[in-house]
Design an enzyme around this catalytic site. Sequence first.
Site, PDB file in Angstrom:
ATOM      1  N   GLN A   1      53.167  41.058  44.578  1.00  0.00           N
ATOM      2  CA  GLN A   1      52.204  42.203  44.334  1.00  0.00           C
ATOM      3  C   GLN A   1      52.507  42.986  45.564  1.00  0.00           C
ATOM      4  OE1 GLN A   1      49.033  39.437  44.443  1.00  0.00           O
ATOM      5  NE2 GLN A   1      49.834  37.977  46.223  1.00  0.00           N
TER       6      GLN A   1
ATOM      7  N   ASP B   1      40.308  29.873  44.107  1.00  0.00           N
ATOM      8  CA  ASP B   1      39.924  31.483  44.930  1.00  0.00           C
ATOM      9  C   ASP B   1      40.979  32.169  44.608  1.00  0.00           C
ATOM     10  OD1 ASP B   1      39.263  33.138  46.491  1.00  0.00           O
ATOM     11  OD2 ASP B   1      39.687  31.902  48.520  1.00  0.00           O
ATOM     12  N   SER B   2      41.072  32.937  43.534  1.00  0.00           N
ATOM     13  CA  SER B   2      42.124  33.506  43.052  1.00  0.00           C
ATOM     14  C   SER B   2      42.030  34.976  43.057  1.00  0.00           C
ATOM     15  CB  SER B   2      42.400  33.388  41.387  1.00  0.00           C
ATOM     16  OG  SER B   2      41.106  33.838  40.769  1.00  0.00           O
ATOM     17  N   THR B   3      42.963  36.020  42.801  1.00  0.00           N
ATOM     18  CA  THR B   3      42.861  37.375  42.638  1.00  0.00           C
ATOM     19  C   THR B   3      42.249  37.601  41.199  1.00  0.00           C
ATOM     20  OG1 THR B   3      45.156  37.205  42.167  1.00  0.00           O
ATOM     21  CG2 THR B   3      44.546  38.312  43.962  1.00  0.00           C
TER      22      THR B   3
ATOM     23  N   ASP C   1      53.238  27.691  42.940  1.00  0.00           N
ATOM     24  CA  ASP C   1      52.328  28.209  42.148  1.00  0.00           C
ATOM     25  C   ASP C   1      51.168  27.273  41.668  1.00  0.00           C
ATOM     26  OD1 ASP C   1      51.105  29.116  39.610  1.00  0.00           O
ATOM     27  OD2 ASP C   1      52.867  29.497  38.600  1.00  0.00           O
ATOM     28  N   GLY C   2      50.101  27.701  41.685  1.00  0.00           N
ATOM     29  CA  GLY C   2      48.531  26.617  41.567  1.00  0.00           C
ATOM     30  C   GLY C   2      48.751  26.015  40.417  1.00  0.00           C
TER      31      GLY C   2
ATOM     32  N   PRO D   1      50.104  37.359  38.561  1.00  0.00           N
ATOM     33  CA  PRO D   1      50.295  35.687  38.713  1.00  0.00           C
ATOM     34  C   PRO D   1      49.037  34.945  38.488  1.00  0.00           C
ATOM     35  CG  PRO D   1      50.420  36.669  40.996  1.00  0.00           C
ATOM     36  CD  PRO D   1      50.358  38.036  40.036  1.00  0.00           C
TER      37      PRO D   1
HETATM   38  N1  SAM Z   1      38.486  36.547  47.864  1.00  0.00           N
HETATM   39  C1  SAM Z   1      39.398  37.104  46.850  1.00  0.00           C
HETATM   40  C2  SAM Z   1      38.880  37.784  45.599  1.00  0.00           C
HETATM   41  O1  SAM Z   1      38.017  37.477  44.921  1.00  0.00           O
HETATM   42  O2  SAM Z   1      39.201  38.944  45.588  1.00  0.00           O
HETATM   43  C3  SAM Z   1      40.659  36.255  46.617  1.00  0.00           C
HETATM   44  C4  SAM Z   1      41.496  36.350  47.664  1.00  0.00           C
HETATM   45  S1  SAM Z   1      42.894  35.240  47.834  1.00  0.00           S
HETATM   46  C5  SAM Z   1      43.646  36.533  48.742  1.00  0.00           C
HETATM   47  C6  SAM Z   1      43.718  35.262  46.220  1.00  0.00           C
HETATM   48  C7  SAM Z   1      45.000  34.907  46.360  1.00  0.00           C
HETATM   49  O3  SAM Z   1      45.430  34.096  45.163  1.00  0.00           O
HETATM   50  C8  SAM Z   1      46.104  35.746  46.355  1.00  0.00           C
HETATM   51  O4  SAM Z   1      46.595  35.698  47.832  1.00  0.00           O
HETATM   52  C9  SAM Z   1      47.113  35.553  45.718  1.00  0.00           C
HETATM   53  O5  SAM Z   1      48.654  35.395  45.983  1.00  0.00           O
HETATM   54  C10 SAM Z   1      46.596  34.100  45.020  1.00  0.00           C
HETATM   55  N2  SAM Z   1      47.286  33.665  43.519  1.00  0.00           N
HETATM   56  C11 SAM Z   1      47.304  34.536  42.625  1.00  0.00           C
HETATM   57  N3  SAM Z   1      47.749  33.750  41.567  1.00  0.00           N
HETATM   58  C12 SAM Z   1      47.996  32.391  42.143  1.00  0.00           C
HETATM   59  C13 SAM Z   1      48.730  31.210  41.446  1.00  0.00           C
HETATM   60  N4  SAM Z   1      49.100  31.228  40.114  1.00  0.00           N
HETATM   61  N5  SAM Z   1      48.995  30.111  42.229  1.00  0.00           N
HETATM   62  C14 SAM Z   1      48.530  30.253  43.787  1.00  0.00           C
HETATM   63  N6  SAM Z   1      48.082  31.293  44.185  1.00  0.00           N
HETATM   64  C15 SAM Z   1      47.776  32.523  43.379  1.00  0.00           C
END
Ligand code: SAM
Length: 275
Positions: A31, A155-157, A137-138, A162
């Site tokens: 990203q 706690d994802s994007t 990857d979660g 991803p």
């Molecule tokens: N609080 C935030 C929001 O709602 O905007 C989310 C914060 S946290 C930074 C989100 C994280 O999820 C990102 O760092 C991203 O890289 C991660 N992420 C996205 N897809 C993922 C996956 N498949 N496995 C693990 N982490 C993932």
Amino acid sequence: MELWFTEKQNDDFSVSYRVVETLRVEKTPFQHLAVLDTVPFGRMLVLDGIVQTSVVDEYIYHEMIAHVPLNTHPSPKRVLTIGGGDGGTLREVTKHPAVEKATLVEIDERVIAASREFLPELSCGFDAPNAEVVIGDGIKYVADNKNTFDLIIVDSTDPVGPAVGLFSLEFYRSIHQALKEDGLFVAQTESPYFNADLIARIYKDISGMFPVTRTYWACIPTYPGSMWSFTIGSKKYDPLRVSPEEIADYPTRYYTPAIHRACFAMPRFLEGRFE
Ligand code: SAM
């Protein structure tokens, strides 16, 4: 000269922040990442143009995604966080006295590196003695660990790139298998104002396999529209049956025993949408 960062919610609505300094801009393998120092909200992590967190209001989101489910389980010893690469959720999870091991699986190690460099108030969560950080990857991690966790926090994007799979029925099925027989999970489920149909779909998917499904919300100023939702899927424990004296006592700035109950009340325009 004034510098502004604009987050575009859709073609007709955007939110702008006055920028003091651009601290980091990079393209990671997953990203576009930026860390900005802003006038109204201090340092901010931005992924693909979307504000993830700011040092001024982050405590609301991180306390609400962690403490509502943590205090719903009578003994949350093993906790898994998926995403959460800023460290704020891990900081909150490791406050809870029952947590023995708190694992975080983040796909993008550059998010963790940027947070360690610029957001120490959040990344201190990585250094808790019972914290474990896995880069990966979660979705795969959850599929590989069956019957292991008391609580899983997603706690994802937003559901793009991803994170698309983190909002799917298959992923919820896999979470169900990774939880112990009385486990529960929570996911951030976007804006009730802009994404009510998405939340209703998520609620339907989760309630199809978890006997207790509950959506709650909080107001987070840096998220579009401010009102933000979280949805719990639980095999046994109901967050609405927790009495105030069962709630662990540790310092928080937003979450209280009264909020634990009040956050599940829906305003009239949403009544019946997520049930
Ligand atoms: N609080 C935030 C929001 O709602 O905007 C989310 C914060 S946290 C930074 C989100 C994280 O999820 C990102 O760092 C991203 O890289 C991660 N992420 C996205 N897809 C993922 C996956 N498949 N496995 C693990 N982490 C993932």
